[in-house]
Design a protein around this motif. Structure first.
Motif, short mmCIF file in Angstrom:
data_model
loop_
_atom_site.label_atom_id
_atom_site.label_comp_id
_atom_site.label_asym_id
_atom_site.label_seq_id
_atom_site.Cartn_x
_atom_site.Cartn_y
_atom_site.Cartn_z
N PRO A 113 0.81 -1.22 0.00
CA PRO A 113 0.00 0.00 0.00
C PRO A 113 0.84 1.27 0.00
N ASP A 114 1.98 1.27 0.72
CA ASP A 114 2.86 2.43 0.69
C ASP A 114 3.35 2.71 -0.73
N LEU A 115 3.81 1.67 -1.39
CA LEU A 115 4.30 1.83 -2.76
C LEU A 115 3.21 2.36 -3.68
N LEU A 116 2.01 1.82 -3.50
CA LEU A 116 0.91 2.24 -4.36
C LEU A 116 0.57 3.72 -4.12
N LEU A 117 0.48 4.13 -2.86
CA LEU A 117 0.14 5.52 -2.55
C LEU A 117 1.21 6.48 -3.07
N THR A 118 2.48 6.09 -2.96
CA THR A 118 3.55 6.93 -3.48
C THR A 118 3.44 7.08 -4.99
N ALA A 119 3.16 5.98 -5.68
CA ALA A 119 3.01 6.03 -7.13
C ALA A 119 1.81 6.87 -7.53
N LEU A 120 0.71 6.73 -6.78
CA LEU A 120 -0.49 7.53 -7.07
C LEU A 120 -0.22 9.02 -6.91
N GLN A 121 0.47 9.38 -5.83
CA GLN A 121 0.79 10.79 -5.63
C GLN A 121 1.66 11.31 -6.75
N GLN A 122 2.62 10.51 -7.18
CA GLN A 122 3.51 10.94 -8.27
C GLN A 122 2.71 11.20 -9.54
N LEU A 123 1.80 10.32 -9.87
CA LEU A 123 1.01 10.49 -11.09
C LEU A 123 0.00 11.63 -10.96
N ARG A 124 -0.61 11.76 -9.78
CA ARG A 124 -1.60 12.81 -9.60
C ARG A 124 -0.97 14.20 -9.62
N HIS A 125 0.27 14.31 -9.18
CA HIS A 125 0.93 15.62 -9.16
C HIS A 125 1.52 15.98 -10.52
N SER A 134 7.21 6.49 -17.30
CA SER A 134 8.41 7.25 -16.95
C SER A 134 8.30 7.88 -15.56
N LEU A 135 7.09 8.02 -15.05
CA LEU A 135 6.89 8.63 -13.74
C LEU A 135 6.93 7.61 -12.60
N LEU A 136 6.86 6.34 -12.93
CA LEU A 136 6.86 5.30 -11.90
C LEU A 136 8.27 5.01 -11.42
N PRO A 137 8.43 4.53 -10.20
CA PRO A 137 9.78 4.20 -9.70
C PRO A 137 10.42 3.08 -10.51
N ASP A 138 11.75 3.08 -10.54
CA ASP A 138 12.50 2.11 -11.35
C ASP A 138 12.63 0.75 -10.69
N SER A 139 12.14 0.60 -9.47
CA SER A 139 12.37 -0.64 -8.72
C SER A 139 11.67 -1.84 -9.34
N GLY A 140 10.65 -1.60 -10.16
CA GLY A 140 9.90 -2.71 -10.74
C GLY A 140 8.84 -3.26 -9.82
N ARG A 141 8.73 -2.68 -8.61
CA ARG A 141 7.73 -3.18 -7.67
C ARG A 141 6.35 -2.59 -7.92
N VAL A 142 6.26 -1.60 -8.82
CA VAL A 142 4.97 -1.04 -9.22
C VAL A 142 4.85 -1.21 -10.73
N ARG A 143 3.88 -2.02 -11.13
CA ARG A 143 3.67 -2.28 -12.56
C ARG A 143 2.42 -1.55 -13.04
N LEU A 144 2.35 -1.38 -14.35
CA LEU A 144 1.20 -0.71 -14.95
C LEU A 144 0.70 -1.57 -16.10
N ARG A 145 -0.60 -1.78 -16.14
CA ARG A 145 -1.18 -2.53 -17.25
C ARG A 145 -2.46 -1.83 -17.74
#
Length: 485
Positions: free
Chosen positions: A269-281, A380-391
């Motif tokens: 959930p932390d990873l997801l919320l961080t990714a969401l904030q990055q995309l929303r901003h 390009s906005l997602l972290p490079d760790s690979g722990r957050v994927r997009l489909r």
């Protein structure tokens, strides 16, 4: 070294010259204001008005609700609605030979006096679900008339248009009217789900038979006194000449789960919320697309002086215009690609840290962008760790191309058919319609429903003024009667 007087004079001269130029352009711009449509003079008889209103009330009572899970769709309601239409509009069903497509969509063909490219009208039978009927002022499927309005789920989206079209066609058939070229009517049953089983298959049916279209008219904009800032209550008819694209994606964040009493430093959930904030901003590029530039040219000359000055001098003041649009959600949607989180899913038990968290995001793509370039931006906005994927979820839709300019005869016919005195203008549709399945047939694709300030789209207390519904019948009758030869 220049004397001090010269150092002051030339900058002051340039500023004054620029200001004079801006004012001159604004004064000239004011002279280009288009004349509003005078509105139609004829009206329905009291008996015809009452009968048409009664049929709309009955149409609302059919619970033709779209569901993401097609197995949950109440096909009995849809079948009952089609039988109701057959009984209510006998001449239309006798002369226009309806064909059932995709299990629920009706395609009517009105032969013309000559073959050739025809006219397509679109409306849809399905409505969105009601989340909490107890929150409505009146029962959502009762079709009640209260306070000079008709209330109910689907009255604005889209049964007022659907019934209005059928009423107009029935009247014209009773009068013995025959169009110069074929007229097609497609009443979709899954527009709220993308129209892939209905309108898309109707388009394929027309294409397979080599049938051509000269123009397409679907739902979209409407007549409003409230939605155009600066118009001070003057009616404006918003005619959609293009629509944004659609893209739904899912973010999937993964991390080791475990007992909630010993959480890791970074959970799914932390990873997801961080990714969401990055995309929303992230702010997608703002610009005035062609439909919005045309809106500026039509509405700008009659706006109050400060706005008129800005629209008359877009070459210099466009950043200020864009900033003004960006100040409201509706304005921002007209000038940039938008992104909205719509679903969140994580966890199944209070004392377990989930190993996976998901979020769905709905994007509406500005014309000029593409699904591919938007996906590239998101990744390009997602972290490079690979722990957050997009489909990608579902079927993306590219933004549509722009319809013909306001000087076209087809736009002029829409303007002349307005049921009330209003200034018409192109604008960009921020939602999707079934019309996009027919954009390969013609550039003359317009998105407009002749309603005045409908309320409650996809929300509670959906309602429409009775006078607006009756004006819609007059609009469609005039439009069909005056199609180009």
């Amino acid at each position: 070294m220049l004397p001090f007087s010269r150092l002051v004079f030339w900058p002051l001269f340039l500023v004054c010259a620029l200001g004079a130029g801006l004012v001159a352009r604004t004064c000239w711009f004011s002279t280009t204001a288009p004349a509003p449509s005078p509105g139609l003079a004829q009206s329905l008889t009291p008996g015809a008005s009452a009968a048409a209103l009664s049929r709309l009330q009955q149409a609302i009572r059919f619970r033709t609700v779209s569901q993401d899970d097609t197995l949950q769709v109440d096909t009995v309601q849809f079948a009952g609605f089609r039988r109701f239409l057959a009984v209510s509009y006998p001449l239309t069903h006798r002369h226009l030979s309806p064909r059932l497509i995709g299990g629920g969509t009706l395609l009517f063909t009105w032969p013309g006096r000559a073959d050739g490219p025809g006219t397509l009208l679109l409306a849809h039978q399905d409505v969105v679900p009601v989340e909490d009927s107890a929150q409505w002022q009146f029962p959502p499927f009762a079709g009640l008339v209260r306070r000079d309005s008709i209330w109910g789920r689907g009255v604005t989206d889209n049964k007022a248009n659907l019934i209005g079209q059928l009423e107009a066609i029935e009247i014209l058939l009773h009068e013995g009217y025959v169009p110069s070229h074929p007229v097609y009517l497609v009443l979709g049953h899954d527009e709220e789900l993308g129209g892939w089983r209905g309108a898309a298959r109707a388009a394929a049916w027309l294409r397979a038979r080599g049938l051509r279209l000269a123009r397409v008219l679907d739902e979209g904009g409407f007549i409003t006194r409230r939605r155009v800032p600066g118009m001070q209550g003057r009616p404006v008819a918003l005619i959609g000449t293009a629509e944004k694209g659609l893209l739904t994606v899912e973010l999937i964040a993964s991390a080791p789960g475990g007992h909630a009493s010993m959480p890791a430093a970074e959970t799914a959930p932390d990873l997801l919320l961080t990714a969401l904030q990055q995309l929303r901003h992230h702010e997608f590029t703002a610009q005035l697309t062609e439909p919005m530039q045309q809106l500026a040219g039509r509405v700008g000359p009659v706006l109050p002086w400060p706005q008129r000055l800005a629209f008359a001098n877009r070459w210099l003041l466009e950043p200020l215009i864009l900033r003004g649009y960006a100040a409201s959600p509706a304005g921002a949607a007209a000038i940039r690609t938008t992104l909205a989180p719509v679903r969140l899913l994580a966890g199944s038990k209070d004392n377990v840290v989930p190993a996976e968290a998901r979020a769905r995001l709905n994007l509406r793509l500005l014309p000029g962008s593409t699904v591919a370039t938007t996906l590239q931006q998101l990744r390009s906005l997602l972290p490079d760790s690979g722990r957050v994927r997009l489909r990608v979820v579902g079927r993306p839709a590219e933004p549509t191309r722009q319809a013909a300019l306001v000087s076209s005869p087809d736009y002029a016919l829409l303007d002349a058919s307005l049921p009330v005195r209003a200034l018409s203008t192109p604008f960009l549709m921020v939602g999707q319609t079934d019309a996009r399945h027919f954009t390969s047939f013609t550039r003359q694709v317009f998105r407009f429903g002749p309603m005045s300030d409908p309320a409650g789209f996809h929300a509670r207390d959906e309602h429409l003024a009775v006078s607006s519904f009756l004006g819609g019948i007059r609009f469609y009758r005039h439009y069909l009667r005056n199609l180009p030869e």
